[in-house]
Design a protein around this motif. Sequence first.
Motif, PDB file in Angstrom:
ATOM      1  N   ARG A  61       1.145   4.783   9.671  1.00  0.00           N
ATOM      2  CA  ARG A  61      -0.198   4.316   9.524  1.00  0.00           C
ATOM      3  C   ARG A  61      -0.895   4.676  10.731  1.00  0.00           C
ATOM      4  NH1 ARG A  61       2.783   0.270   7.099  1.00  0.00           N
ATOM      5  NH2 ARG A  61       2.354  -0.089   4.749  1.00  0.00           N
TER       6      ARG A  61
ATOM      7  N   HIS B  72      -4.240  -2.349   6.832  1.00  0.00           N
ATOM      8  CA  HIS B  72      -3.775  -2.034   5.521  1.00  0.00           C
ATOM      9  C   HIS B  72      -3.837  -3.165   4.735  1.00  0.00           C
ATOM     10  CE1 HIS B  72      -0.251  -3.464   7.490  1.00  0.00           C
ATOM     11  NE2 HIS B  72       0.550  -3.220   6.429  1.00  0.00           N
TER      12      HIS B  72
ATOM     13  N   ASN C 155       2.722  -3.040  11.269  1.00  0.00           N
ATOM     14  CA  ASN C 155       2.840  -3.748  10.088  1.00  0.00           C
ATOM     15  C   ASN C 155       3.108  -5.361   9.910  1.00  0.00           C
ATOM     16  OD1 ASN C 155       2.964  -4.193   7.326  1.00  0.00           O
ATOM     17  ND2 ASN C 155       4.339  -2.410   6.847  1.00  0.00           N
TER      18      ASN C 155
ATOM     19  N   LYS D 245       1.817   5.921   2.642  1.00  0.00           N
ATOM     20  CA  LYS D 245       0.545   5.361   3.150  1.00  0.00           C
ATOM     21  C   LYS D 245      -0.457   6.180   3.420  1.00  0.00           C
ATOM     22  CE  LYS D 245       4.266   2.216   3.747  1.00  0.00           C
ATOM     23  NZ  LYS D 245       5.697   2.488   3.388  1.00  0.00           N
TER      24      LYS D 245
ATOM     25  N   ASP E 176       1.014  -1.179  -0.005  1.00  0.00           N
ATOM     26  CA  ASP E 176      -0.144  -0.211  -0.006  1.00  0.00           C
ATOM     27  C   ASP E 176       0.995   1.340   0.036  1.00  0.00           C
ATOM     28  OD1 ASP E 176       1.082  -0.427   2.425  1.00  0.00           O
ATOM     29  OD2 ASP E 176      -0.853   0.599   3.336  1.00  0.00           O
ATOM     30  N   SER E 177       2.155   1.123  -0.261  1.00  0.00           N
ATOM     31  CA  SER E 177       3.061   2.214  -0.269  1.00  0.00           C
ATOM     32  C   SER E 177       3.327   2.885  -1.546  1.00  0.00           C
ATOM     33  CB  SER E 177       4.502   1.646   0.333  1.00  0.00           C
ATOM     34  OG  SER E 177       5.414   2.539   0.331  1.00  0.00           O
TER      35      SER E 177
END
Length: 461
Positions: free
Chosen positions: A221, A347, A189, A261, A54-55
């Motif tokens: 995040r 995420h 993460n 993010k 998602d970066s």
Amino acid sequence: MKIKKRSWAEPFKIKVVEPLKMTSREDRLKAIKKGGYNTFLLKSDDVYIDLLTDSGTSAMSDYQWAGMMLGDEAYAGSKNYYNLEDNVKKYYGFKYLVPTHQGRGAEHIVSKILIKKGDYIPGNMYFTTTRLHQELAGGTFVDVIIDEAHDPDNLHPFKGNIDLNKLDKLVKEVGVKKIPYVSVAATVNMAGGQPISIQNVKELKVFCDKHRIKMWCDATRAVENAYFIKTREKGYANKTIAEILKEFCSYFEGIWVSAKKDCLVNIGGLLATRNWKVFEEARNLVVVYEGLHTYGGLAGRDMEAMARGIEEMVELDHIKARIGQVEYIGNLLIKAKVPIVKPIGGHAIFLNAKKFLSHIPQTQFPAQTLAAEIYIDSGVRTMERGIVSAGRNKVTGDHNYPKLELVRLTFPRRVYTQAHMDVTFESIVEVFEKRKSIKGMKMIYEPKYLRFFQARFEKLK
Ligand code: F0G
């Protein structure tokens, strides 16, 4: 017909489209073999639905694109820098800002300033680049996350919490002088996108104040974390995401952020602090490694997009749909009895490869194997988060053997629709059905740093 429950839908409509390429199974077999069975080494052209990360993969809004045209590309003192500074102050609550080209640029600078050789840095589970910069600065990372975080089936609502007893034990063992700061990640993460509660952060603050240890946060995040606080923590249901984010950050001396993010941009990062001395040093170092302190490796237009992304990231409709999409596919997988990390993270969905491919030992890279198999089945690109990502022990040279052996399906923000989720779900179920016939792999090339990015593998016969 009686409607029992009203659905939510993506809170945007589509103005520009990017066609997706379909490939055949033969194409994909060729592509993954060429890429050494490492999804990082695939060409994106050979990928159908890209859930690698998602970066930097999110879609910007028309408001952000309009801001790109207002880029002030002055070498020094760009007005976009000041817009970014205003919004970092307004939403994260820090007075001093140093922009960087991305998150690891900020990690590098923070680690260099705060860590001395021989120091220990406790944190709620490691992240690859964060730990590497802490180690390159001479420190040793110590995991002080609660035990529940290492159990994929445990339903603790805040698996990102810190175990204060583990932290206390470290303080007693090495002494406070060797602990420059506690490195707190907001939604962890590697634990599966699991949040940390405000309650835990407050208790940590009391502990750290007593021992005069600083608290720094990887706020990459933190907005996703704020959403979980709003929906799971007592007393926060009626607060806005912006209010929760600001309170959360108020407990820290500083943060570093990969803006790729939460902040909805394709490139960018930042370091922000309320400590003038740290800021002064960071402002000095950024000139050496990134660029002048008013651009830090970014174009003016990138800083404008980031400033505007920060305004959008805290909108409830946005974050609810973002996490709602992850929950949608996660719940489908749970219903189909596919083993995933629970609770569903912010995420990403993390497949439990240890259970999924229980016949493959960890030394034959079950998660790496599973990511390759999903790609071969449907062109959906995922990534390994297990023994390959965990790297080697810096003293013994053996692999680190993490308890979690996972495959991450990571969802870009505002990019894919619910139909893409259905296609992805069906592919994973198909691979799950034939899991017994899947064989493990051996590593045939291993780079020295962050090996998961470039390592190559071969299928075992
Ligand atoms: N911290 C966290 C929690 C991250 O997830 C990342 C990047 C970084 C720091 C480093 O930031 O990439 O901008 O230099 N995570 C990406 C990922 C690579 O796919 O999870 P960066």
